[in-house]
Design an enzyme around this catalytic site. Structure first.
Site, PDB file in Angstrom:
ATOM      1  N   THR A  64      25.699  10.336   6.937  1.00  0.00           N
ATOM      2  CA  THR A  64      24.994   9.296   7.688  1.00  0.00           C
ATOM      3  C   THR A  64      25.595   9.175   9.086  1.00  0.00           C
ATOM      4  OG1 THR A  64      26.485   7.679   6.677  1.00  0.00           O
ATOM      5  CG2 THR A  64      24.340   7.984   5.629  1.00  0.00           C
ATOM      6  N   TYR A  65      25.022   8.295   9.911  1.00  0.00           N
ATOM      7  CA  TYR A  65      25.453   8.162  11.305  1.00  0.00           C
ATOM      8  C   TYR A  65      26.935   7.816  11.383  1.00  0.00           C
ATOM      9  CZ  TYR A  65      25.156   6.985  16.253  1.00  0.00           C
ATOM     10  OH  TYR A  65      25.335   6.960  17.620  1.00  0.00           O
ATOM     11  N   MET A  66      27.651   8.522  12.282  1.00  0.00           N
ATOM     12  CA  MET A  66      29.116   8.455  12.269  1.00  0.00           C
ATOM     13  C   MET A  66      29.706   7.407  13.215  1.00  0.00           C
ATOM     14  SD  MET A  66      27.745  11.029  13.983  1.00  0.00           S
ATOM     15  CE  MET A  66      27.468  11.015  15.753  1.00  0.00           C
ATOM     16  N   ARG A  67      28.871   6.689  13.956  1.00  0.00           N
ATOM     17  CA  ARG A  67      29.398   5.613  14.811  1.00  0.00           C
ATOM     18  C   ARG A  67      28.943   4.282  14.223  1.00  0.00           C
ATOM     19  NH1 ARG A  67      27.896   9.721  18.378  1.00  0.00           N
ATOM     20  NH2 ARG A  67      29.684  10.591  19.513  1.00  0.00           N
ATOM     21  N   HIS A 111      24.175   0.233  11.159  1.00  0.00           N
ATOM     22  CA  HIS A 111      24.125   1.455  10.367  1.00  0.00           C
ATOM     23  C   HIS A 111      24.967   1.283   9.106  1.00  0.00           C
ATOM     24  CE1 HIS A 111      22.389   3.548  13.834  1.00  0.00           C
ATOM     25  NE2 HIS A 111      23.325   2.964  14.575  1.00  0.00           N
TER      26      HIS A 111
END
Length: 528
Positions: A64-67, A111
């Site tokens: 999934t989105y890393m930030r 997120h």
């Protein structure tokens, strides 16, 4: 000698699993376990997120989105990981209900936590699919870290027996402590690495295995080890501990931690030695000037408060023009004051008692791009310079000239060792009349056929040392190595040299021509 057990205390202790990764935790654990910089971690995570070729599956986003700063996990992902735990480890490792983790106050929650997108792609399967990928090894290591942390976050607690034994030996009262694991729980999959030496020693001490003892048992003491602990000054920041400190102080966001560390290294404010940040003379100088002229703006409290206000702008509770107006008015006044009053370091000259050996004029301390140096006051007619260092008491001391056996190829004069922007080098002692320079040889000849050069230490634009051929400019020789070549022949293939790598685990020697290796490297340490 003989002694008697006077007390035995046993306590069952449980350790909870940690939440799935958010950006800061991923950067910290990747630094600790894999020795990846925050910048490298985010670059690899970006590739895993955007998608990599997985054979017949085609480009597939693996995480999934890393930030993110949220520990939230979707219901579908929870159901999938719980089924995986049940299938792979059994019912004993699966909690009755999914584990939940609270977010911190400033969490945006835009997120999910960083997790695998598909439980059908375990690390071993990904490793096969990425076997030919140029970054496959690094990608698999980071993916494995994310996978293991996510799976462990939904497993049961680890259970330990902590034991304390008191021993009477006449005039001396002794104590032994230890810990025994009763049930591995989530640690069967993932264990957080400790980088702090004191914490690591405490963990090692707590894990000592003690025999089964009861009150009244007579024992024989083979040895007594006195231990005394003193308060130690805090260690220099590593990438992992600096990310943690930034997070705790509310400085930066998940998307900026890596760039913050890259910036302070790229600008020369700090340098990395053995994985730790050390302030440079430039960094200390710039920090001092900024603190003197902008004490409120460069404080961590101001930065954290501004982050919080910007969050309120995003939420719509604060009008952005008003916020900028409140900031820029006082800042503009301080800026004008600094323009008029801030020291012009480049024009400063600190008088000294030294006299120029060439022209007899006084020598002064000046500032250059490589730090402070001693220069003749007769510049530009006389260009005599020498290195100096500042002692803790504020006094200055000349750095002795380092003589060598090297002779200048241009004029035949002796050559001396000088320090420049990219490290140490050889320079002609007749400078400025003769401006010949050359790299310092490591005593290893370049392995490229017909080159005839030698290997020397160099530094990249970011200050990282590497080793290349002295003929890279003359003959465009492309030999380069990140590990230091040493003039020791390989015991297997008889290559003229091997390369040496040093880290916390010790020294590793390996051959670039064959598979010979001696010592422990990072990959073995990570796998251990």
């Amino acid at each position: 000698g003989p002694a008697v057990v006077t007390g035995v205390e046993r306590k069952e202790r449980k350790r909870k699993p940690q939440a799935p990764f958010i950006t800061s935790r991923l950067q910290q654990d990747a630094a600790r376990k894999l020795r990846y910089s925050a910048k490298r971690t985010m670059a690899l995570a970006q590739r895993l997120y955007e998608g990599v070729e997985l054979g017949d599956e085609g480009p597939t986003g693996l995480i999934t989105y890393m930030r993110t700063d949220s520990t939230r996990v979707s219901d579908d992902a929870l159901a999938a990981v719980r089924q995986h735990i049940l299938d792979a480890y059994g019912n004993d490792y699966l909690p009755e209900a999914p584990n939940t983790y609270a977010n911190k106050g400033r969490t945006q929650d835009a997120h999910e936590a960083i997790r695998p997108t598909l439980m059908e792609w375990p690390p071993d399967r990904v490793a096969v699919a990425l076997a030919e990928h140029p970054e496959g090894t690094e990608l698999v290591k980071l993916y494995t870290l994310i996978w293991q942390r996510f799976v462990a976050s939904q497993m049961v607690q680890a259970v330990y027996d902590a034991t304390t034994v008191d021993i009477d030996r006449g005039a001396a009262q002794l104590r032994a402590t230890g810990q025994i694991m009763k049930f591995a729980g989530y640690t069967k999959v993932y264990e957080v690495a400790e980088t702090d030496d004191a914490k690591a020693e405490a963990a090692e001490s707590a894990d000592r295995l003690l025999p089964v003892l009861e009150v009244g048992d007579a024992i024989t003491l083979e040895s007594v080890r006195p231990e005394q602990h003193f308060t130690q000054p805090p260690p220099r920041f590593s990438e992992a501990s600096l990310v943690k400190e930034l997070e705790e102080r509310g400085i930066g966001r998940p998307s900026t931690y890596a760039s913050i560390m890259s910036t302070i290294v790229d600008r020369g404010y700090v340098e990395k030695k053995e994985g730790r940040f050390w302030p440079t003379e430039l960094g200390v100088l710039v920090n001092g000037l900024l603190v003197e002229s902008f004490p409120e703006i460069v404080s961590s409290a101001f930065t954290a408060e501004m982050e919080s206000k910007l969050d309120k702008v995003e939420e719509g509770t604060v009008e952005w023009r008003k916020l900028l107006g409140e900031f820029y008015g006082p800042f503009s006044d301080e800026l004008e004051k600094a323009r008029a009053e801030m020291r012009n370091v480049k024009r400063e000259e600190i008088p000294t008692e030294w006299v120029c050996e060439k022209c007899g004029k006084p020598m002064v301390i000046k500032w250059g791009r490589n730090g402070s140096f001693l220069a003749c006051q007769g510049y530009p007619e006389c260009r005599t310079t020498q290195e100096v260092v500042k002692n803790l008491d504020g006094t200055w001391e000349k750095v002795p000239v380092q003589t060598t056996d090297e002779i200048c190829e241009t004029c035949g004069a002796p050559m001396t060792i000088k320090r420049g922007r990219f490290g140490s080098f050889l320079a002609c002692t007749k400078y400025p009349e003769c401006k010949t320079t050359k790299a310092i040889s490591l005593g290893v000849k370049c392995p490229r056929p017909g080159c005839g050069g030698y290997i020397a230490e160099k530094r990249s634009r970011r200050g990282k040392p590497f080793y290349g051929c002295s003929n890279w400019a003359k003959k465009q020789c492309d030999f380069v190595a990140w590990d230091k070549p040493v003039p020791t022949p390989c015991p297997i293939c008889a290559a003229k040299f091997v390369v040496k790598k040093e880290n916390k685990s010790g020294t590793t020697l390996r051959c670039l021509e064959c598979d010979w290796k001696q010592g422990v490297d990072d990959s073995e340490e990570s796998a251990a």
